[in-house]
Scaffold this motif. Sequence first.
Motif, PDB file in Angstrom:
ATOM      1  N   UNK A 616      22.731  98.832  10.919  1.00 30.16           N
ATOM      2  CA  UNK A 616      22.821 100.271  10.677  1.00 30.16           C
ATOM      3  C   UNK A 616      21.963 101.037  11.662  1.00 30.16           C
ATOM      4  N   UNK A 617      22.582 102.004  12.333  1.00 33.00           N
ATOM      5  CA  UNK A 617      21.838 102.896  13.223  1.00 33.00           C
ATOM      6  C   UNK A 617      20.942 103.810  12.403  1.00 33.00           C
ATOM      7  N   UNK A 618      19.765 104.100  12.924  1.00 33.26           N
ATOM      8  CA  UNK A 618      18.823 104.999  12.255  1.00 33.26           C
ATOM      9  C   UNK A 618      18.837 106.391  12.879  1.00 33.26           C
ATOM     10  N   UNK A 619      19.963 106.758  13.482  1.00 28.50           N
ATOM     11  CA  UNK A 619      20.038 108.040  14.178  1.00 28.50           C
ATOM     12  C   UNK A 619      20.008 109.240  13.237  1.00 28.50           C
ATOM     13  N   UNK A 620      20.018 109.017  11.931  1.00 29.66           N
ATOM     14  CA  UNK A 620      19.865 110.113  10.972  1.00 29.66           C
ATOM     15  C   UNK A 620      18.417 110.582  10.894  1.00 29.66           C
ATOM     16  N   UNK A 621      17.462 109.775  11.351  1.00 34.29           N
ATOM     17  CA  UNK A 621      16.046 110.148  11.293  1.00 34.29           C
ATOM     18  C   UNK A 621      15.725 111.257  12.289  1.00 34.29           C
ATOM     19  N   UNK A 622      14.653 111.971  12.030  1.00 30.02           N
ATOM     20  CA  UNK A 622      14.171 113.017  12.937  1.00 30.02           C
ATOM     21  C   UNK A 622      13.770 112.371  14.271  1.00 30.02           C
ATOM     22  N   UNK A 623      14.357 112.846  15.348  1.00 28.96           N
ATOM     23  CA  UNK A 623      14.137 112.231  16.663  1.00 28.96           C
ATOM     24  C   UNK A 623      12.739 112.483  17.206  1.00 28.96           C
ATOM     25  N   UNK A 624      11.989 113.400  16.597  1.00 27.00           N
ATOM     26  CA  UNK A 624      10.634 113.703  17.067  1.00 27.00           C
ATOM     27  C   UNK A 624       9.564 112.912  16.313  1.00 27.00           C
ATOM     28  N   UNK A 625       9.964 112.082  15.356  1.00 29.80           N
ATOM     29  CA  UNK A 625       8.992 111.392  14.516  1.00 29.80           C
ATOM     30  C   UNK A 625       9.164 109.880  14.595  1.00 29.80           C
ATOM     31  N   UNK A 626       8.095 109.191  14.230  1.00 27.95           N
ATOM     32  CA  UNK A 626       8.162 107.761  13.994  1.00 27.95           C
ATOM     33  C   UNK A 626       7.929 107.512  12.507  1.00 27.95           C
ATOM     34  N   UNK A 627       8.443 106.395  12.025  1.00 27.98           N
ATOM     35  CA  UNK A 627       8.440 106.124  10.590  1.00 27.98           C
ATOM     36  C   UNK A 627       7.986 104.697  10.325  1.00 27.98           C
TER      37      UNK A 627
END
Length: 678
Positions: A616-627
């Motif tokens: 699963x791609x995690x491209x739904x996450x905010x591109x400016x943050x790390x998690x």
Amino acid sequence: MKKILLVITTCLISPLLLAKSVQVKSPDGNIVVTVNDDKTPNYRIDFNNEGAIEASRLGLRFQKAAELGLGFAITDTQRNTVDSNWQLPWGERKNVRDHYNELLVTFSLDRQSANTFNVRFKVFNDGIGFRYEVPSQPGLDGNIAITNELTEFNVGQPEQTTAWWIPSRGWNRYEYIYQTTKLIDVDHVHTPFTFKLANGHHLSIHEAALVDYAGMTLQKQRGGSLKADLTPWYDGILVRKTAGFTTPWRTVQVSKDAVGLLNSDLILNLNEPSKIEDTSWIEPSKYVGIWWGMHVGENTWGSGDKHGATTSETKRYMDFAAKYGFKGVLVEGWNIGWDGQWYDNGDVFNFTKAYDDFNIKAITEYGLAKGVRLVGHHETSGNVTNYRNQMEDAFKLYQQHGVRQVKTGYVADGGKIKRIDENGIARMEWHDGQFMSNEYLYNIKLAAKYQISINTHEPIKDTGLRRTYPNWIAREGARGQEYNAWGSPPNPPSHTAILPFTRMLSGPMDFTPGTFDMAFKGLGADTDRPQTTLAKQLALYVVIYSPIQMASDLPRNYEANLPAFQFILDVPTDWQESKAIAGEVGKYVAFARQERDGDDWYLGALTNEDARTLTLSLDFLDKTKRYQAQIYRDGEKANWVDNPYEMIIEQKEVSAADSLTLPLATSGGAAIRFKALN
């Protein structure tokens, strides 16, 4: 002579010349609805330049008026375009876009009475809705009885179309195991009714804004035709209306794949805005309850030595709730009426009088001091007149003691509700007929008066009315977790891989996930127990949406596995955004959801009886943050039959540029919290 021949020729071809056809497209142009008046009013739907619904009939029939349909012609059209945004006070997402092209078609016939009606179409990028609007006119100017709705949904190539469905108008309402068949083998079904065409396109037929009307089921006709079959009153009349009426919206959601259906807001957009101005008292939350013990035989609903709804037991659950941050404790069986065969005790239930071992004042004061509210419960056992007569007093009592949520029940052996008419005669009505459509809504409106939210079990199906009445906070309306205690058979592994694409298209479900003890009757493939792994139980908190989620198992089973329990403690019930990111009906599904007004995301993925690996791609996450990805997944040797508990809990640092590979066991799952780090 030439003039006479010309007239004759014109008469012979006039029906073709007079037939009119009008079109309306979705904003992106991919969905085209064509409305025609050739012989009888009809419509068709094309998607991506291919047929989705072939020419299908429109019209209505009445007890004392001529049919609106056959011979009617298009005499006027009006068009409109809307592109706006609105907010849900709670829901799968906070902001909803309402974008559609509208066509209002007037059909008329040259006769003295019952001679005109309108059909309004709204075409969105994710599907269409249409409804009948019948103005007051001679023949339809007083009390009106509808005896047939002629609406059809004509599906081509039924032998090559796969459908997922449950039977309608049966003794067990909506609580059936879903069948997977070719459309040609479908019989009489409930909506949402989801199917996959030979070209891979997915459609789902349902309805929106079911108010003062009978619920629509679908009856299979010749070939691939599905006809609207409205649930009747006790006397066979389908719908009783007065002059100048509209019907609910008939809806068809359309997508190129299964996942697209899950990301649709069409049903909500076809409902009216909220009629409740102040919604601050409507509280999405998690709860526990004196409930599962009854289902597994440790407690009883009725009074006696094993009575579950006691003051001491409720306080014990409130202590547990306060310790772990749950906001409510559901208590069933507290009021008079549960002794004996309670499911047939509708005449004797008392909604304000408690058993002697339940002190509502002491309990609620104890809970409120700890930040925990009592979640109320009203079981009608199918006698709605008895409930109606006590309903306001019952809500007053709950409001007096700080109760904000009530679970109602409409269990009725045989599938019909009992009411007493104005002449004192007992009448039996279906849960989804017009009478009960109005009765459920009466309950919601009266509850709002006392700032109480309703979680309806044995409900009428959801049609998006939570937008108009946000205190209708959840419903059941399908086989839930309790069937895993005694269902014989319990819910199969595919059940929760079908629900998102069928029942859940209509709205939230109080499925009551979170079983940690799979062996209360022993393990094995033929035992009444959840046919899932433990990781799949966690995944359900993200996959099966509800603004109120229950941790349904016994407190001791959670405290015996606190590492896994942590996900239930962390996961929210209210979301800023939701995105289905993978899935095939009945096989697997994955959802990602962002917490309301927060930065963290959550992911739930589950599979049917087949083990599989999802990347699963995690491209739904905010591109400016790390998690920090806090992952709960099946262990290497996990399987639902004899090793459901093996789970790997691990952490990884990820970003939107990454992907995750998740091995899912048989009837397994994965649950992930993405905690924002910056």
